[in-house]
Scaffold this motif. Structure first.
Motif, PDB file in Angstrom:
ATOM      1  N   GLY A  73       0.803  -1.214   0.000  1.00  0.00           N
ATOM      2  CA  GLY A  73       0.000   0.000   0.000  1.00  0.00           C
ATOM      3  C   GLY A  73       0.834   1.261   0.000  1.00  0.00           C
ATOM      4  O   GLY A  73       0.506   2.238  -0.678  1.00  0.00           O
ATOM      5  N   LEU A  74       1.918   1.258   0.767  1.00  0.00           N
ATOM      6  CA  LEU A  74       2.781   2.436   0.814  1.00  0.00           C
ATOM      7  C   LEU A  74       3.444   2.680  -0.542  1.00  0.00           C
ATOM      8  O   LEU A  74       3.540   3.835  -0.997  1.00  0.00           O
ATOM      9  N   LEU A  75       3.888   1.634  -1.194  1.00  0.00           N
ATOM     10  CA  LEU A  75       4.515   1.800  -2.501  1.00  0.00           C
ATOM     11  C   LEU A  75       3.512   2.332  -3.528  1.00  0.00           C
ATOM     12  O   LEU A  75       3.847   3.198  -4.349  1.00  0.00           O
ATOM     13  N   ARG A  76       2.268   1.836  -3.480  1.00  0.00           N
ATOM     14  CA  ARG A  76       1.247   2.362  -4.392  1.00  0.00           C
ATOM     15  C   ARG A  76       0.945   3.819  -4.085  1.00  0.00           C
ATOM     16  O   ARG A  76       0.733   4.632  -4.991  1.00  0.00           O
ATOM     17  N   ALA A  77       0.919   4.155  -2.801  1.00  0.00           N
ATOM     18  CA  ALA A  77       0.664   5.542  -2.422  1.00  0.00           C
ATOM     19  C   ALA A  77       1.767   6.466  -2.943  1.00  0.00           C
ATOM     20  O   ALA A  77       1.487   7.573  -3.417  1.00  0.00           O
ATOM     21  N   ARG A  78       2.991   6.027  -2.852  1.00  0.00           N
ATOM     22  CA  ARG A  78       4.095   6.825  -3.378  1.00  0.00           C
ATOM     23  C   ARG A  78       3.964   7.025  -4.882  1.00  0.00           C
ATOM     24  O   ARG A  78       4.253   8.111  -5.408  1.00  0.00           O
ATOM     25  N   GLU A  79       3.513   5.986  -5.589  1.00  0.00           N
ATOM     26  CA  GLU A  79       3.315   6.099  -7.034  1.00  0.00           C
ATOM     27  C   GLU A  79       2.244   7.117  -7.374  1.00  0.00           C
ATOM     28  O   GLU A  79       2.297   7.759  -8.426  1.00  0.00           O
ATOM     29  N   ARG A  80       1.257   7.281  -6.475  1.00  0.00           N
ATOM     30  CA  ARG A  80       0.198   8.271  -6.693  1.00  0.00           C
ATOM     31  C   ARG A  80       0.639   9.673  -6.299  1.00  0.00           C
ATOM     32  O   ARG A  80      -0.118  10.627  -6.454  1.00  0.00           O
ATOM     33  N   GLY A  81       1.840   9.782  -5.742  1.00  0.00           N
ATOM     34  CA  GLY A  81       2.314  11.089  -5.316  1.00  0.00           C
ATOM     35  C   GLY A  81       2.005  11.423  -3.873  1.00  0.00           C
ATOM     36  O   GLY A  81       2.225  12.541  -3.413  1.00  0.00           O
ATOM     37  N   GLU A  82       1.516  10.455  -3.107  1.00  0.00           N
ATOM     38  CA  GLU A  82       1.194  10.673  -1.697  1.00  0.00           C
ATOM     39  C   GLU A  82       2.469  10.564  -0.867  1.00  0.00           C
ATOM     40  O   GLU A  82       3.329   9.723  -1.130  1.00  0.00           O
ATOM     41  N   THR A  83       2.619  11.412   0.124  1.00  0.00           N
ATOM     42  CA  THR A  83       3.805  11.361   0.970  1.00  0.00           C
ATOM     43  C   THR A  83       3.657  10.270   2.025  1.00  0.00           C
ATOM     44  O   THR A  83       2.544   9.831   2.338  1.00  0.00           O
ATOM     45  N   ASP A  84       4.785   9.866   2.596  1.00  0.00           N
ATOM     46  CA  ASP A  84       4.749   8.843   3.643  1.00  0.00           C
ATOM     47  C   ASP A  84       3.924   9.285   4.857  1.00  0.00           C
ATOM     48  O   ASP A  84       3.110   8.499   5.366  1.00  0.00           O
ATOM     49  N   PRO A  85       4.097  10.518   5.370  1.00  0.00           N
ATOM     50  CA  PRO A  85       3.262  10.943   6.505  1.00  0.00           C
ATOM     51  C   PRO A  85       1.774  10.929   6.188  1.00  0.00           C
ATOM     52  O   PRO A  85       0.952  10.607   7.059  1.00  0.00           O
ATOM     53  N   GLU A  86       1.414  11.283   4.962  1.00  0.00           N
ATOM     54  CA  GLU A  86       0.004  11.244   4.582  1.00  0.00           C
ATOM     55  C   GLU A  86      -0.527   9.812   4.636  1.00  0.00           C
ATOM     56  O   GLU A  86      -1.628   9.559   5.136  1.00  0.00           O
ATOM     57  N   TRP A  87       0.254   8.875   4.106  1.00  0.00           N
ATOM     58  CA  TRP A  87      -0.165   7.478   4.122  1.00  0.00           C
ATOM     59  C   TRP A  87      -0.297   6.975   5.547  1.00  0.00           C
ATOM     60  O   TRP A  87      -1.268   6.276   5.887  1.00  0.00           O
ATOM     61  N   VAL A  88       0.656   7.308   6.414  1.00  0.00           N
ATOM     62  CA  VAL A  88       0.611   6.859   7.805  1.00  0.00           C
ATOM     63  C   VAL A  88      -0.626   7.420   8.504  1.00  0.00           C
ATOM     64  O   VAL A  88      -1.331   6.686   9.219  1.00  0.00           O
TER      65      VAL A  88
END
Length: 374
Positions: A73-88
């Protein structure tokens, strides 16, 4: 919409069923002369039942799947341009929302029920105790989830060596706890994060393709060897979960038996993947797994409340076998197992009422994140 992975969902459902079924078996609410219910456990009276915890305590699988899905999920979020803190923040919101809702509902409902004489003070208090006790698991899971970006980086640098390092850290803490030198009891809690990070980090390594059948076989063999040595040679407690009144515990704080069991469960599950997937192709099985996954947090939050509610009704009807009587013999165990369908129906009703607090996840959560994908 991304297609669900049947195998991952199946392992998660199995872990949740183990948690619920295990708690319903080892948790007893005994009627008192004062008209209340007090907490007891058959593990305290029936030593022969303790090995059952080897099969019912499946939190290792839950953390394994958590590490796998969080890494993906984190890797997909990064691909969408989402930052790590946003994902957390988004992940923690999804974990915390059902817990907060359940806590608020109980805080509002229990006092009036007591004042109206529906439940006694002892029953109300012990319902809260049963509800709160397993929340340690969600707290630890939330902390480790927040560490996912760092654990992902650790996997890139160290691979499976990081998994072994967490097990070694638990072993070092056990040496402090059970070795010849006296240390403060609180030092044992240094094992909490590494014990549960073991399975989570293994899930991250699995997601990156580092865990094949050879590794799975090594996990199974190594976990079994460690498990046998710890119990038969080093005199670790037989029960994986805490036994009331026992001097030592494998779960509070977690001992090396926890990652050893997680290694066994992970190795066996990975080696049996083809068979598990065949079972999950059955329409009825897959439907049940899907429903359980969509309501996993609600099931977790409310399964003890279901037990308390059914036990209170049984107390008012008179002491019934498996509900309200002392858990001191095999008859109690058989009777409790016979109550599982009733407990499951009550839990299903509670989940149907509260599931809206788990799904749908709000499109906008605190902070800049606005996507609802996992």
């Amino acid at each position: 919409m991304r297609q669900r992975d049947r195998y991952i969902d199946g392992l998660r459902a199995l872990a949740i069923l183990g948690v619920v079924g295990g708690h319903w078996l080892v948790g007893a609410l005994v009627a008192t002369p004062a008209g209340d219910l007090r907490i007891d456990s058959p593990l305290r009276h029936l030593e022969w039942l303790q090995p059952a915890t080897w099969f019912l305590q499946m939190l290792g699988l839950f953390f394994l799947v958590g590490g796998y899905t969080s890494a993906r999920g984190l890797l997909r979020a990064r691909e969408r341009g989402e930052t790590d803190p946003e994902w957390v923040r988004r992940r923690l919101w999804r974990i915390g929302r059902p817990v907060a809702a359940a806590s608020a509902i109980l805080a509002v409902a229990l006092p009036p029920l007591h004042l109206l004489g529906v439940i006694g003070a002892g029953t109300a208090w012990n319902t809260v105790v049963l509800f709160v006790q397993p929340l340690w698991f969600m707290a630890v899971y939330a902390v480790i989830t927040a560490l996912t970006p760092y654990l992902l980086r650790l996997d890139r640098r160290a691979g499976l060596r990081a998994v072994l390092a967490f097990a070694a850290a638990v072993a070092a803490v056990d040496l402090l706890r059970f070795g010849p030198v006296d240390v403060p009891a609180a030092a044992g809690y240094l094992s909490v994060l590494p014990a549960w990070c073991f399975a989570y980090q293994l899930g991250i390594s699995w997601s990156s393709g580092r865990v094949d059948r050879r590794v799975a076989a090594g996990l199974l063999a190594g976990g079994l060897a460690a498990f046998v040595v710890l119990i038969s040679v080093l005199d670790y407690p037989v029960s994986v979960v805490s036994v009331p009144g026992a001097a030592r515990s494998n779960s509070n704080p977690p001992s090396l038996l926890v990652p050893a069991l997680a290694a066994i469960q992970a190795g066996a599950a990975l080696l049996l993947r083809d068979r598990i997937e065949r079972i999950l192709r059955r329409p009825r099985v897959w439907a049940a797994v899907t429903v359980l996954n969509l309501s996993a947090m609600s099931v977790f939050c409310w399964h003890h409340v279901a037990l308390a509610g059914v036990s209170e009704v049984a107390r008012r009807l008179g002491t019934l076998p498996g509900l309200g009587d002392a858990p001191v013999d095999a008859g109690w165990v058989a009777a409790r197992l016979a109550w599982y369908p009733v407990l499951a129906l009550v839990l299903a009703g509670l989940v149907a009422l509260v599931r809206r607090y788990e799904h749908p996840v709000p499109a906008t959560v605190p902070g800049p994140a606005a996507t609802t994908h996992a």
